[in-house]
Design a protein around this motif. Structure first.
Motif, PDB file in Angstrom:
ATOM      1  N   PRO A  17       0.810  -1.231   0.000  1.00 53.09           N
ATOM      2  CA  PRO A  17       0.000   0.000   0.000  1.00 53.09           C
ATOM      3  C   PRO A  17       0.838   1.274   0.000  1.00 53.09           C
ATOM      4  O   PRO A  17       1.965   1.294   0.484  1.00 53.09           O
ATOM      5  N   GLY A  18       0.251   2.306  -0.535  1.00 52.42           N
ATOM      6  CA  GLY A  18       0.866   3.626  -0.598  1.00 52.42           C
ATOM      7  C   GLY A  18       0.877   4.117  -2.036  1.00 52.42           C
ATOM      8  O   GLY A  18       1.124   3.334  -2.952  1.00 52.42           O
ATOM      9  N   GLY A  32       2.041  14.612  -3.023  1.00 57.88           N
ATOM     10  CA  GLY A  32       2.125  13.984  -1.714  1.00 57.88           C
ATOM     11  C   GLY A  32       2.112  12.476  -1.818  1.00 57.88           C
ATOM     12  O   GLY A  32       2.078  11.900  -2.905  1.00 57.88           O
ATOM     13  N   ILE A  33       2.142  11.852  -0.660  1.00 57.77           N
ATOM     14  CA  ILE A  33       2.036  10.406  -0.548  1.00 57.77           C
ATOM     15  C   ILE A  33       0.765  10.119   0.222  1.00 57.77           C
ATOM     16  O   ILE A  33       0.558  10.648   1.312  1.00 57.77           O
ATOM     17  N   TYR A  34      -0.082   9.303  -0.374  1.00 56.54           N
ATOM     18  CA  TYR A  34      -1.338   8.903   0.263  1.00 56.54           C
ATOM     19  C   TYR A  34      -1.095   7.556   0.922  1.00 56.54           C
ATOM     20  O   TYR A  34      -0.806   6.564   0.256  1.00 56.54           O
ATOM     21  N   HIS A  35      -1.193   7.511   2.234  1.00 60.21           N
ATOM     22  CA  HIS A  35      -0.969   6.287   2.996  1.00 60.21           C
ATOM     23  C   HIS A  35      -2.268   5.495   3.116  1.00 60.21           C
ATOM     24  O   HIS A  35      -3.361   6.070   3.044  1.00 60.21           O
ATOM     25  N   ALA A  57     -10.298  15.597   2.246  1.00 56.90           N
ATOM     26  CA  ALA A  57     -11.570  14.885   2.049  1.00 56.90           C
ATOM     27  C   ALA A  57     -11.808  14.612   0.559  1.00 56.90           C
ATOM     28  O   ALA A  57     -12.250  13.512   0.192  1.00 56.90           O
ATOM     29  N   MET A  58     -11.507  15.579  -0.295  1.00 54.42           N
ATOM     30  CA  MET A  58     -11.684  15.381  -1.732  1.00 54.42           C
ATOM     31  C   MET A  58     -10.733  14.294  -2.253  1.00 54.42           C
ATOM     32  O   MET A  58     -11.121  13.447  -3.058  1.00 54.42           O
ATOM     33  N   ILE A  59      -9.501  14.309  -1.777  1.00 52.80           N
ATOM     34  CA  ILE A  59      -8.525  13.300  -2.199  1.00 52.80           C
ATOM     35  C   ILE A  59      -8.959  11.915  -1.727  1.00 52.80           C
ATOM     36  O   ILE A  59      -8.866  10.936  -2.462  1.00 52.80           O
ATOM     37  N   HIS A  60      -9.451  11.823  -0.508  1.00 52.68           N
ATOM     38  CA  HIS A  60      -9.912  10.544   0.021  1.00 52.68           C
ATOM     39  C   HIS A  60     -11.026   9.978  -0.867  1.00 52.68           C
ATOM     40  O   HIS A  60     -11.010   8.790  -1.213  1.00 52.68           O
ATOM     41  N   GLU A  61     -11.964  10.810  -1.279  1.00 51.08           N
ATOM     42  CA  GLU A  61     -13.046  10.363  -2.165  1.00 51.08           C
ATOM     43  C   GLU A  61     -12.494   9.887  -3.505  1.00 51.08           C
ATOM     44  O   GLU A  61     -12.926   8.857  -4.033  1.00 51.08           O
ATOM     45  N   LEU A  62     -11.542  10.615  -4.060  1.00 50.16           N
ATOM     46  CA  LEU A  62     -10.939  10.214  -5.329  1.00 50.16           C
ATOM     47  C   LEU A  62     -10.197   8.888  -5.195  1.00 50.16           C
ATOM     48  O   LEU A  62     -10.290   8.021  -6.074  1.00 50.16           O
ATOM     49  N   MET A  63      -9.479   8.708  -4.097  1.00 48.27           N
ATOM     50  CA  MET A  63      -8.749   7.458  -3.893  1.00 48.27           C
ATOM     51  C   MET A  63      -9.706   6.296  -3.692  1.00 48.27           C
ATOM     52  O   MET A  63      -9.454   5.190  -4.186  1.00 48.27           O
ATOM     53  N   LEU A  64     -10.795   6.514  -2.994  1.00 48.25           N
ATOM     54  CA  LEU A  64     -11.776   5.445  -2.833  1.00 48.25           C
ATOM     55  C   LEU A  64     -12.296   5.004  -4.197  1.00 48.25           C
ATOM     56  O   LEU A  64     -12.443   3.817  -4.469  1.00 48.25           O
ATOM     57  N   TYR A  65     -12.554   5.959  -5.049  1.00 40.41           N
ATOM     58  CA  TYR A  65     -13.079   5.659  -6.381  1.00 40.41           C
ATOM     59  C   TYR A  65     -12.041   4.962  -7.257  1.00 40.41           C
ATOM     60  O   TYR A  65     -12.311   3.936  -7.870  1.00 40.41           O
ATOM     61  N   HIS A  66     -10.821   5.518  -7.330  1.00 35.12           N
ATOM     62  CA  HIS A  66      -9.807   5.028  -8.261  1.00 35.12           C
ATOM     63  C   HIS A  66      -9.097   3.772  -7.788  1.00 35.12           C
ATOM     64  O   HIS A  66      -8.732   2.925  -8.599  1.00 35.12           O
TER      65      HIS A  66
END
Length: 70
Positions: A17-18, A32-35, A57-66
């Motif tokens: 992960p990462g 950045g690095i998303y952990h 919060a916006m990045i978290h939503e994008l990561m959940l989707y992608h």
């Protein structure tokens, strides 16, 4: 609004992960690095403190989707 959002695995073994992320927000480039737990470690420019929670919060939503739903 976040534009030109990109992500790629942090490690060659994609099972670890990462992810490296990059995007533009209000015409400013951020990286950045998303952990895996959702924490963002900023590399380079850091968003203003008052906007960081909203951007995260916006990045978290994008990561959940992608990442997590693919």
């Amino acid at each position: 609004m976040i534009t030109h959002f990109q992500w790629k695995p942090l490690f060659e073994d994609e099972k670890l992960p990462g992810w490296r992320i990059s995007f533009y927000y209000k015409k400013q480039h951020f990286q950045g690095i998303y952990h895996p737990e959702g924490r963002i470690e900023w590399t380079g420019s850091h968003p203003a403190e008052e906007e960081e929670k909203n951007i995260s919060a916006m990045i978290h939503e994008l990561m959940l989707y992608h990442v997590y739903e693919s």
